[in-house]
Design a protein around this motif. Sequence first.
Motif, PDB file in Angstrom:
ATOM      1  N   LYS A  80      -0.006  -2.043   3.522  1.00 34.08           N
ATOM      2  CA  LYS A  80       0.824  -3.605   4.315  1.00 34.08           C
ATOM      3  C   LYS A  80       1.259  -2.949   5.841  1.00 34.08           C
ATOM      4  O   LYS A  80       1.776  -3.779   6.968  1.00 34.08           O
ATOM      5  N   VAL A  81       1.218  -1.995   5.858  1.00 35.17           N
ATOM      6  CA  VAL A  81       2.736  -1.466   7.154  1.00 35.17           C
ATOM      7  C   VAL A  81       0.806  -1.212   8.068  1.00 35.17           C
ATOM      8  O   VAL A  81       1.879  -1.551   8.926  1.00 35.17           O
ATOM      9  N   MET A  82       0.547  -0.919   7.800  1.00 32.52           N
ATOM     10  CA  MET A  82      -1.371  -0.569   8.490  1.00 32.52           C
ATOM     11  C   MET A  82      -2.235  -1.871   9.175  1.00 32.52           C
ATOM     12  O   MET A  82      -1.844  -2.284  10.256  1.00 32.52           O
ATOM     13  N   ALA A  83      -1.438  -2.456   8.262  1.00 39.49           N
ATOM     14  CA  ALA A  83      -2.291  -4.109   8.196  1.00 39.49           C
ATOM     15  C   ALA A  83      -1.133  -4.848   9.283  1.00 39.49           C
ATOM     16  O   ALA A  83      -1.948  -5.657  10.267  1.00 39.49           O
ATOM     17  N   GLU A  84       0.356  -5.019   9.283  1.00 35.48           N
ATOM     18  CA  GLU A  84       1.013  -5.772   9.808  1.00 35.48           C
ATOM     19  C   GLU A  84       0.823  -5.348  11.500  1.00 35.48           C
ATOM     20  O   GLU A  84       1.116  -5.861  12.368  1.00 35.48           O
ATOM     21  N   GLU A  85       0.779  -3.536  11.674  1.00 32.39           N
ATOM     22  CA  GLU A  85       0.228  -2.862  12.728  1.00 32.39           C
ATOM     23  C   GLU A  85      -0.831  -3.590  13.434  1.00 32.39           C
ATOM     24  O   GLU A  85      -0.957  -3.604  14.646  1.00 32.39           O
ATOM     25  N   ILE A  86      -1.867  -4.069  12.794  1.00 30.21           N
ATOM     26  CA  ILE A  86      -3.313  -4.452  13.341  1.00 30.21           C
ATOM     27  C   ILE A  86      -2.890  -5.980  13.906  1.00 30.21           C
ATOM     28  O   ILE A  86      -3.765  -6.676  14.720  1.00 30.21           O
ATOM     29  N   VAL A  87      -2.745  -7.110  13.021  1.00 30.31           N
ATOM     30  CA  VAL A  87      -1.887  -8.049  13.408  1.00 30.31           C
ATOM     31  C   VAL A  87      -0.821  -8.070  14.554  1.00 30.31           C
ATOM     32  O   VAL A  87      -1.003  -9.043  15.309  1.00 30.31           O
ATOM     33  N   LEU A 133      -9.307 -10.266   8.950  1.00 30.33           N
ATOM     34  CA  LEU A 133      -9.599  -9.686   8.247  1.00 30.33           C
ATOM     35  C   LEU A 133      -8.450  -8.700   7.267  1.00 30.33           C
ATOM     36  O   LEU A 133      -7.868  -9.297   5.474  1.00 30.33           O
ATOM     37  N   VAL A 134      -7.113  -8.676   7.945  1.00 32.15           N
ATOM     38  CA  VAL A 134      -5.889  -7.704   6.891  1.00 32.15           C
ATOM     39  C   VAL A 134      -5.122  -8.781   6.617  1.00 32.15           C
ATOM     40  O   VAL A 134      -4.559  -8.137   5.894  1.00 32.15           O
ATOM     41  N   THR A 135      -5.598  -9.787   7.232  1.00 27.47           N
ATOM     42  CA  THR A 135      -4.416 -11.636   6.624  1.00 27.47           C
ATOM     43  C   THR A 135      -5.198 -11.241   5.259  1.00 27.47           C
ATOM     44  O   THR A 135      -3.928 -11.653   4.149  1.00 27.47           O
ATOM     45  N   LYS A 160      -3.979 -10.778  -0.277  1.00 34.34           N
ATOM     46  CA  LYS A 160      -3.990 -10.753  -2.346  1.00 34.34           C
ATOM     47  C   LYS A 160      -3.343  -9.367  -2.364  1.00 34.34           C
ATOM     48  O   LYS A 160      -2.828  -9.551  -3.955  1.00 34.34           O
ATOM     49  N   ILE A 161      -3.301  -8.694  -1.390  1.00 35.11           N
ATOM     50  CA  ILE A 161      -1.431  -8.468  -2.643  1.00 35.11           C
ATOM     51  C   ILE A 161      -0.521  -9.011  -2.561  1.00 35.11           C
ATOM     52  O   ILE A 161      -0.028  -8.724  -3.729  1.00 35.11           O
ATOM     53  N   PHE A 206      -7.309   1.512   8.314  1.00 34.55           N
ATOM     54  CA  PHE A 206      -6.865   0.683   7.237  1.00 34.55           C
ATOM     55  C   PHE A 206      -8.075   0.303   5.898  1.00 34.55           C
ATOM     56  O   PHE A 206      -7.646   0.833   4.566  1.00 34.55           O
ATOM     57  N   ILE A 207      -9.649   0.563   6.195  1.00 34.75           N
ATOM     58  CA  ILE A 207     -10.111   0.516   4.675  1.00 34.75           C
ATOM     59  C   ILE A 207     -10.641   1.528   4.194  1.00 34.75           C
ATOM     60  O   ILE A 207     -10.337   1.064   2.594  1.00 34.75           O
ATOM     61  N   ASN A 208     -10.032   2.522   4.494  1.00 32.64           N
ATOM     62  CA  ASN A 208     -10.270   3.577   3.878  1.00 32.64           C
ATOM     63  C   ASN A 208      -8.523   3.784   3.701  1.00 32.64           C
ATOM     64  O   ASN A 208      -8.726   4.348   2.187  1.00 32.64           O
ATOM     65  N   ALA A 209      -7.627   3.214   3.689  1.00 33.10           N
ATOM     66  CA  ALA A 209      -6.728   3.979   3.727  1.00 33.10           C
ATOM     67  C   ALA A 209      -6.344   2.833   1.680  1.00 33.10           C
ATOM     68  O   ALA A 209      -5.792   3.312   1.005  1.00 33.10           O
TER      69      ALA A 209
END
Length: 212
Positions: A73-80, A91-93, A98-99, A61-64
């Motif tokens: 957003k899709v990657m962050a929501e998958e982690i959640v 952290l991704v939330t 911020k987005i 996610f950080i690399n993205a």
Amino acid sequence: MVKLSSTEEENTEFLSSLWGSYKYLLLLSLILLGGGIIGWEYWSQNKVTKLQNSSDMYESFINALNDSELDQKVMAEEIVQKYPNSLYADLVTFHLAKIFVDQNDLNKAEEYLRWILDRHDSKWGSDFDPIEVTARLRLARVLIANENPEKAIEVIEYSQTLNGSLYEVKGDAEEQLGQFSQAKLSYLKALESTQSQSIQALLKMKLANLDN
């Protein structure tokens, strides 16, 4: 052959009778003990695997963040969804909030920040939680930007301990409400709580604006 004494014979007979009566129970206990050890090892290994997988997903996610072609957003929501109780989910939330702030969707940003705050609410606890403090601070700023200063003050005052940043944002909310004397007090408390010269200069500017 070694001759047993009467006491030794009695003990031997007693142990033999115990084995005859409880051998299945003893065997079951040994099986359960062995299964418990195996289960513990499996649980530990499974936990390590989950930690590694969540770490790898967060790194991706950080690399993205530097790749506009990837849907952050899709990657962050998958982690959640996969690891909702992990630090990486928090952290991704923060990133998701911020987005939506950048997109001026303040209601959605508020929703994500409240999700973090609900998980870390320590009103009845005594330990300092930096995730909670950060969530309160950002949520209060979002509420002020969305013209909800009353809610911002509620979020801040619900905290057990207020640091300089929270006092400053509290002052911003009070100024927005026209509560200038309360805002001045909050800014002064923020000024007392910081050693940063740049922040002190900003707070002094805000105090000067109140006097105009």
